[in-house]
Motif scaffolding. Sequence first.
Motif, mmCIF file in Angstrom:
data_model
loop_
_atom_site.group_PDB
_atom_site.id
_atom_site.type_symbol
_atom_site.label_atom_id
_atom_site.label_comp_id
_atom_site.label_asym_id
_atom_site.label_seq_id
_atom_site.Cartn_x
_atom_site.Cartn_y
_atom_site.Cartn_z
ATOM 1 N N SER A 288 49.354 65.214 -17.429
ATOM 2 C CA SER A 288 50.817 65.225 -17.279
ATOM 3 C C SER A 288 51.203 64.181 -16.240
ATOM 4 O O SER A 288 51.332 64.495 -15.051
ATOM 5 C CB SER A 288 51.296 66.610 -16.832
ATOM 6 N N GLU B 197 53.594 65.143 -21.395
ATOM 7 C CA GLU B 197 52.229 65.647 -21.508
ATOM 8 C C GLU B 197 51.488 64.831 -22.560
ATOM 9 O O GLU B 197 52.009 64.591 -23.646
ATOM 10 C CB GLU B 197 52.223 67.123 -21.922
ATOM 11 N N HIS C 106 47.793 63.572 -28.807
ATOM 12 C CA HIS C 106 49.091 64.235 -28.886
ATOM 13 C C HIS C 106 49.919 63.891 -27.650
ATOM 14 O O HIS C 106 49.406 63.837 -26.545
ATOM 15 C CB HIS C 106 48.875 65.750 -28.974
ATOM 16 N N LEU C 107 51.213 63.648 -27.864
ATOM 17 C CA LEU C 107 52.145 63.327 -26.787
ATOM 18 C C LEU C 107 53.362 64.241 -26.910
ATOM 19 O O LEU C 107 53.907 64.383 -28.006
ATOM 20 C CB LEU C 107 52.583 61.869 -26.902
ATOM 21 N N THR C 108 53.748 64.881 -25.825
ATOM 22 C CA THR C 108 54.938 65.740 -25.819
ATOM 23 C C THR C 108 55.870 65.304 -24.699
ATOM 24 O O THR C 108 55.449 65.146 -23.552
ATOM 25 C CB THR C 108 54.559 67.222 -25.602
ATOM 26 N N TRP C 109 57.124 65.118 -25.052
ATOM 27 C CA TRP C 109 58.166 64.766 -24.090
ATOM 28 C C TRP C 109 59.163 65.910 -24.072
ATOM 29 O O TRP C 109 59.799 66.215 -25.076
ATOM 30 C CB TRP C 109 58.840 63.467 -24.504
ATOM 31 N N LYS C 110 59.298 66.572 -22.919
ATOM 32 C CA LYS C 110 60.236 67.680 -22.764
ATOM 33 C C LYS C 110 61.597 67.109 -22.394
ATOM 34 O O LYS C 110 61.812 66.668 -21.275
ATOM 35 C CB LYS C 110 59.730 68.664 -21.720
ATOM 36 N N GLU D 183 62.142 69.666 -27.044
ATOM 37 C CA GLU D 183 61.002 68.780 -26.846
ATOM 38 C C GLU D 183 60.730 67.978 -28.101
ATOM 39 O O GLU D 183 60.998 68.411 -29.220
ATOM 40 C CB GLU D 183 59.753 69.536 -26.396
ATOM 41 N N SER E 270 57.621 65.670 -29.918
ATOM 42 C CA SER E 270 56.186 65.417 -29.829
ATOM 43 C C SER E 270 55.712 64.560 -30.994
ATOM 44 O O SER E 270 56.320 64.540 -32.070
ATOM 45 C CB SER E 270 55.403 66.724 -29.774
ATOM 46 N N GLY F 144 51.883 63.316 -32.848
ATOM 47 C CA GLY F 144 50.452 63.568 -32.932
ATOM 48 C C GLY F 144 49.788 62.604 -33.896
ATOM 49 O O GLY F 144 50.397 62.179 -34.884
ATOM 50 N N TYR G 48 60.236 67.864 -33.596
ATOM 51 C CA TYR G 48 61.290 68.211 -32.635
ATOM 52 C C TYR G 48 61.366 69.735 -32.575
ATOM 53 O O TYR G 48 61.412 70.386 -33.604
ATOM 54 C CB TYR G 48 62.645 67.625 -33.073
#
Length: 125
Positions: free
Chosen positions: A50, A56, A81-85, A91, A93, A95, A121
């Motif tokens: 993170s 993340e 994998h990429l996650t943006w809050k 969020e 993401s 993958g 989303y």
Amino acid sequence: TYGFESSARYAFSPKLQTDVSFTALQRSRFVYGSDLAAPPFQASWHVAWSPAKKLEIDGRLHWYDSITEGGVPSFTKLDLHLTWKLSDSDELSFGAYDLLTPRHLEFADGSYVIRNFIAQYKRRF
């Protein structure tokens, strides 16, 4: 049928963690097409990072032994994998899965798994 599974997790910092796992499976008998068609050995390594409060990134490297009774060769795969809050409830993401090969045989029934990408989303209520 019996087996062994082991895993370990280590946090380098609150922003960087890793875990590894290993599984061994001994089948006493195999019936083609049964759900016992599993590789005798599997291993994985996962890293989660993170770099920012709302971002993340994680990756997982998997190795699967061959299923000789089903003609499935061993293979290695890499997933990212990429996650943006965006907020507490939203969020976005992305993958990418099976990045090392465009496709591989994964099941004894002759089914192939292909490289794939997702965008997602999520909104929590």
